[in-house]
Design an enzyme around this catalytic site. Structure first.
Site, PDB file in Angstrom:
ATOM      1  N   GLY A  56     -12.709  -8.409  21.839  1.00  0.00           N
ATOM      2  CA  GLY A  56     -13.284  -9.693  21.469  1.00  0.00           C
ATOM      3  C   GLY A  56     -12.408 -10.423  20.472  1.00  0.00           C
ATOM      4  O   GLY A  56     -11.386 -11.018  20.808  1.00  0.00           O
ATOM      5  N   GLY A 111     -15.199  -3.147  19.373  1.00  0.00           N
ATOM      6  CA  GLY A 111     -15.251  -3.249  17.929  1.00  0.00           C
ATOM      7  C   GLY A 111     -13.969  -2.775  17.265  1.00  0.00           C
ATOM      8  O   GLY A 111     -13.561  -1.628  17.419  1.00  0.00           O
ATOM      9  N   ASP A 112     -13.330  -3.679  16.526  1.00  0.00           N
ATOM     10  CA  ASP A 112     -12.136  -3.369  15.722  1.00  0.00           C
ATOM     11  C   ASP A 112     -10.935  -2.962  16.557  1.00  0.00           C
ATOM     12  O   ASP A 112     -10.156  -2.081  16.169  1.00  0.00           O
ATOM     13  CB  ASP A 112     -12.450  -2.286  14.689  1.00  0.00           C
ATOM     14  CG  ASP A 112     -13.435  -2.747  13.625  1.00  0.00           C
ATOM     15  OD1 ASP A 112     -13.730  -3.957  13.588  1.00  0.00           O
ATOM     16  OD2 ASP A 112     -13.920  -1.910  12.853  1.00  0.00           O
ATOM     17  N   CYS A 156     -26.081 -10.308  21.084  1.00  0.00           N
ATOM     18  CA  CYS A 156     -25.922 -11.470  20.214  1.00  0.00           C
ATOM     19  C   CYS A 156     -26.747 -11.297  18.933  1.00  0.00           C
ATOM     20  O   CYS A 156     -27.950 -11.053  19.002  1.00  0.00           O
ATOM     21  CB  CYS A 156     -26.356 -12.734  20.945  1.00  0.00           C
ATOM     22  SG  CYS A 156     -26.058 -14.236  19.990  1.00  0.00           S
TER      23      CYS A 156
END
Length: 382
Positions: A239, A216-217, A113
């Protein structure tokens, strides 16, 4: 169409086989039971779907909101819960509570986070910089988990000058963690720029003993295949790519099973999913109005790329009943097909932020005196 070899290995998380090797990333305020239900429906129940972040202190103290957040539908198998904590003793107690009360089948620990309210007190993506504290937390978690697998999710580090992921990966292996997930960004990047997939490859080389998952991506199913091919990682964590796109998990299943089928829902189908999502939220919360209000943050993600006027977007963003939501959606041109370019970045994208840290945090990675007890928030989320 990008493809992988048929010999693609299954992802093993302790006793749990995850096939295809796809994990829903924990996202505060997003990956609650209703959203997990939608994603699972589109995937046919395949994959691993993790709860939103649960604060260990709130869990141990049986905070009312937290106890609702850890509720799993009977169809969820395995039940996967993500914990956030900075105190090894409290983390150990929370894990033991999960085991003793049979609250979950898999525990993930959050060290990724990047938000200031967490990092300024030494938590989240700031914590792995303090190697002894990270080791103590992982040791307590694993020793109290019994047969439950413990995994971690982390970032590359605080910034490019203070990377931690390779040390953290090695500590995780030594403390008995089952798998590690790496978001290829630093805390300073937040969600901006481009994820560093090379870092995922380096971590895989550094800790060959356990599965490494890349994050990621990943905006479409072919991105997931490409990440695994380019990095050698054992699975992917999705995500922001599924925000307003729960059917992405169906695409991922098809991609990993070698078919070219991809969802391209028209606006009519998207509107139906939106109403169902809001309905599930209302049922979960126990109040239709609160469910629709909670759904408002999803509206722009679902409608990205479609031709919807600004005034109608404003109206949809202030709906307060299912009837009102369905009625306003019915006023749109529902015959619109899936728009070109609708995939791509969604959610927060700001980057190059100054990471807020406790005073003197970076002076010594082995001095853990600066970690404040109130770094562990008393409510879940963030």
């Amino acid at each position: 169409m990008t493809t992988l070899a048929p010999s693609l290995p299954q992802l093993q998380i302790g006793p749990h086989t995850v096939q295809p090797p796809v994990v829903l990333a924990p996202m505060a305020g997003i990956t609650n039971a209703p959203f997990r239900t939608l994603c699972r429906e589109f995937s046919g129940g395949k994959g691993l779907f993790v709860s939103e972040m649960i604060t260990t202190r709130a869990l141990v103290e049986r905070n009312e909101k937290t106890m609702q957040l850890i509720h799993f539908d009977a169809s969820e198998t395995p039940r996967s819960i993500q914990l956030y904590g900075v105190d090894p003793v409290t983390v150990g107690k929370a894990v033991r509570m999960i085991v003793d009360e049979d609250l979950a089948d898999h525990i993930d620990l959050n060290f990724g986070c990047p938000v200031p309210k967490v990092t300024r007190k030494g938590g989240g993506s700031a914590l792995p910089y303090k190697r002894p504290l990270l080791r103590a937390i992982l040791g307590e978690a694993v020793s109290n988990a019994g047969d439950l697998p413990v995994t971690i999710k982390m970032r590359k580090g605080i910034d490019d000058d203070h990377t931690t992921y390779l040390d953290a990966g090695r500590i995780a292996v030594e403390e008995g963690v089952t798998a590690v997930a790496l978001h290829g960004r630093t805390a300073a990047q937040h969600y901006g720029g481009t994820a560093d997939w090379d870092a995922i490859a380096r971590l895989k080389e550094h800790v060959p003993e356990i599965p490494v998952l890349g994050n990621g991506d990943i905006w479409c199913a072919d991105d997931a295949l490409r990440m695994m091919r380019e990095t050698g990682c054992d699975g992917v964590v999705v995500g922001r790519g599924c925000l307003g796109r729960p059917w992405l998990f169906g695409d991922l299943v098809n991609a990993f099973e070698g078919t070219g089928k991809r969802e391209a829902p028209g606006l009519r189908e998207v509107a139906d999913v939106m109403v169902r999502h809001a309905t599930l939220l209302g049922e979960w919360i126990g109040d239709e109005t609160r469910g629709v209000i909670d759904f408002r943050k999803h509206v722009a993600w679902y409608l990205k790329g479609f031709s919807v006027g600004s005034e109608m977007r404003k109206k949809l963003a202030i709906t307060s009943s299912l009837e009102e939501l369905a009625g306003q959606l019915a006023e749109l041109d529902l015959d619109q097909s899936w728009p070109d370019g609708a995939d791509g970045p969604r959610g927060r994208t700001s980057g190059n932020n100054r990471v807020v840290l406790p005073d003197g945090w970076l002076k010594d990675p082995y001095d853990c005196a600066g970690v404040s007890p109130d770094a562990e928030l008393d409510t879940s989320g963030g």
